[in-house]
Enzyme design. Structure first.
Site, short mmCIF file in Angstrom:
data_model
loop_
_atom_site.label_atom_id
_atom_site.label_comp_id
_atom_site.label_asym_id
_atom_site.label_seq_id
_atom_site.Cartn_x
_atom_site.Cartn_y
_atom_site.Cartn_z
N HIS A 68 -4.03 -5.22 -0.53
CA HIS A 68 -4.75 -4.22 0.26
C HIS A 68 -4.95 -2.93 -0.53
O HIS A 68 -5.05 -1.86 0.04
CB HIS A 68 -3.97 -3.90 1.54
CG HIS A 68 -3.63 -5.12 2.33
ND1 HIS A 68 -4.57 -5.87 2.99
CD2 HIS A 68 -2.44 -5.74 2.52
CE1 HIS A 68 -3.97 -6.89 3.57
NE2 HIS A 68 -2.69 -6.84 3.29
N SER A 69 -4.96 -3.04 -1.85
CA SER A 69 -5.05 -1.82 -2.65
C SER A 69 -5.87 -2.04 -3.91
O SER A 69 -6.13 -3.17 -4.30
CB SER A 69 -3.63 -1.39 -3.07
OG SER A 69 -3.08 -2.38 -3.91
N LYS A 84 -2.63 4.24 -6.94
CA LYS A 84 -2.83 3.11 -6.02
C LYS A 84 -3.54 3.64 -4.79
O LYS A 84 -3.03 4.51 -4.08
CB LYS A 84 -1.47 2.50 -5.66
CG LYS A 84 -1.53 1.41 -4.63
CD LYS A 84 -0.41 0.40 -4.83
CE LYS A 84 0.72 0.56 -3.85
NZ LYS A 84 1.75 -0.47 -3.99
N ASP A 183 10.81 -7.66 -2.54
CA ASP A 183 9.63 -8.33 -3.11
C ASP A 183 9.74 -8.36 -4.64
O ASP A 183 8.76 -8.11 -5.34
CB ASP A 183 8.36 -7.60 -2.66
CG ASP A 183 7.11 -8.49 -2.73
OD1 ASP A 183 7.25 -9.72 -2.93
OD2 ASP A 183 5.99 -7.96 -2.60
#
Ligand SMILES: Nc1ncnc2c1ncn2[C@@H]1O[C@H](COP(=O)(O)OP(=O)(O)OP(=O)(O)O)[C@@H](O)[C@H]1O
Length: 354
Positions: A68-69, A84, A183
């Site tokens: 989403h970036s 970002k 993550d």
């Protein structure tokens, strides 16, 4: 700086310093419309401390994307930075809310972290529906890209050890601050020009006291601990599991479970206790550590303090004896193995029987 083709100076809305394609121009304008300061935005909690001075920010070319970036090179206060940009979709309110929460949490966490093996936070800006996070720029790109460029598919063991130690140092510091990354994967590990590694992307990280369950999670299955896949209560040990997979990547330069979809990999890990196969040539010293890190029982996984101590021990031994990895004999304490004697007859390298 001369090599940059700046297309935008945010502060005074200079539209173009180079020829842009129509698509690039439209995209640049659509971001800038939101980012140019109106001077009227309401600042949230702590925002004065991290809020970027937009007159000092230059955005250069886009060089990477996330889910989403978009990530741009840039200059902020004369320093090379990565920017970002996250944009909230107009049509999906839930996703928009989630992205805002992720931004707020990522900035709050990054703001308090300072360590040579953690990406350095510079500033951020919040102008819904666009947010930006400015960090130091790391010229070496992601560890994943580096590994996939290797021919043949492996890197020297002394380099594996150096990279693993950098990551472990970063993670030890992160855990000492009470933060879970959640993550950890080669794509989120960035390389400096000097081959130092820094842990990046804290979008789904959390304070251990506030993590809750992993319900509705968007982490990456191939690196994800079974308890997190099952959306159970989880602890810092989920990062140790992911570190085990990263160690496997360092030794093989491959993608874990690349013959499976992420969902198939998740099923195999949870239901069949599957792990990526360790190559026969994998040194015993790493084999033992990896088996402990990706144990299905979180309590059997070591803490990063211990991982750092083990890797530093290997490093010292390697300095004294260049043949250390081939002559290494594991301690006799079999409880440290991923495979226990009672299971050893059927224990394959792809399967941790504990
Ligand atoms: N500071 C930086 N220096 C160099 N490269 C970077 C930097 N930050 C990000 N990148 C590159 O951009 C990629 C995506 O960055 P990041 O993971 O932070 O974005 P993201 O939106 O969180 O992605 P996703 O949600 O898909 O995980 C990284 O894998 C890396 O290749």
């Amino acid at each position: 700086m001369q090599n940059f083709y700046w297309f935008k100076q945010i502060s005074n809305n200079v539209k173009s310093e180079r020829r842009l394609s129509l698509g690039e121009y439209r995209r640049a304008v659509s971001w800038s419309k939101y980012l140019v300061s109106s001077g009227a935005e309401i600042k949230g909690e702590g925002e004065e401390e991290w809020s970027a001075d937009m007159s000092q920010l230059f955005i250069g070319v886009k060089f990477a994307s996330g889910r989403h970036s978009r990530i741009y090179r840039g200059i902020y206060k004369q320093k090379d930075v990565a920017i970002k940009l996250i944009s909230q979709p107009e049509e999906d309110e839930n996703l928009a809310r989630m992205l805002e929460q992720q931004f707020t949490s990522e900035v709050a966490l990054l703001f308090r972290l300072r360590h040579p093996n953690i990406i350095a936070f510079v500033a951020a800006c919040k102008k819904p529906p666009v947010f930006c996070i400015i960090t130091e720029y790391l010229a070496g790109g992601s560890l994943r890209k580096f590994l996939h460029q290797q021919e043949p598919h492996s890197i020297p063991l002394d380099l594996v050890l150096k990279l693993a130690l950098d990551i472990a140092h970063g993670m030890k510091y992160l855990h000492s601050q009470g933060i879970l990354h959640r993550d950890l994967k080669s794509e989120n590990l960035l390389l400096g020009e000097d081959m130092s590694v820094k842990v990046a992307d804290f979008g789904i990280s959390c304070l251990e006291t506030q993590c809750g369950s992993a319900k509705g999670f968007t982490g990456t299955y191939r690196w994800m601990a079974p308890e997190m896949i099952k959306e159970k209560h989880h602890t810092k040990k989920v990062d140790v599991y992911s570190f085990g997979i990263v160690l496997w990547e360092l030794l093989t330069a491959l993608t874990p479970f690349d013959n499976m979809t992420p969902e198939q990999a998740a099923f195999a890990v949870c239901q069949k206790n599957a792990r990526p196969p360790l190559p026969p040539a994998c040194p015993m010293a790493f084999r033992r550590l990896i088996n402990r890190c990706w144990s299905s029982n979180p309590h059997k996984r070591p803490h990063f303090d211990e991982i750092v101590a083990i890797l530093e021990g290997y490093s010292e031994s390697l300095e004294q004896d260049p043949e250390f990895f081939s002559s290494y004999k594991p301690p006799r304490d079999h409880t440290l193995f991923g495979c226990f004697p009672k299971f050893s007859s059927g224990c394959r390298s792809t399967c941790v029987k504990d």
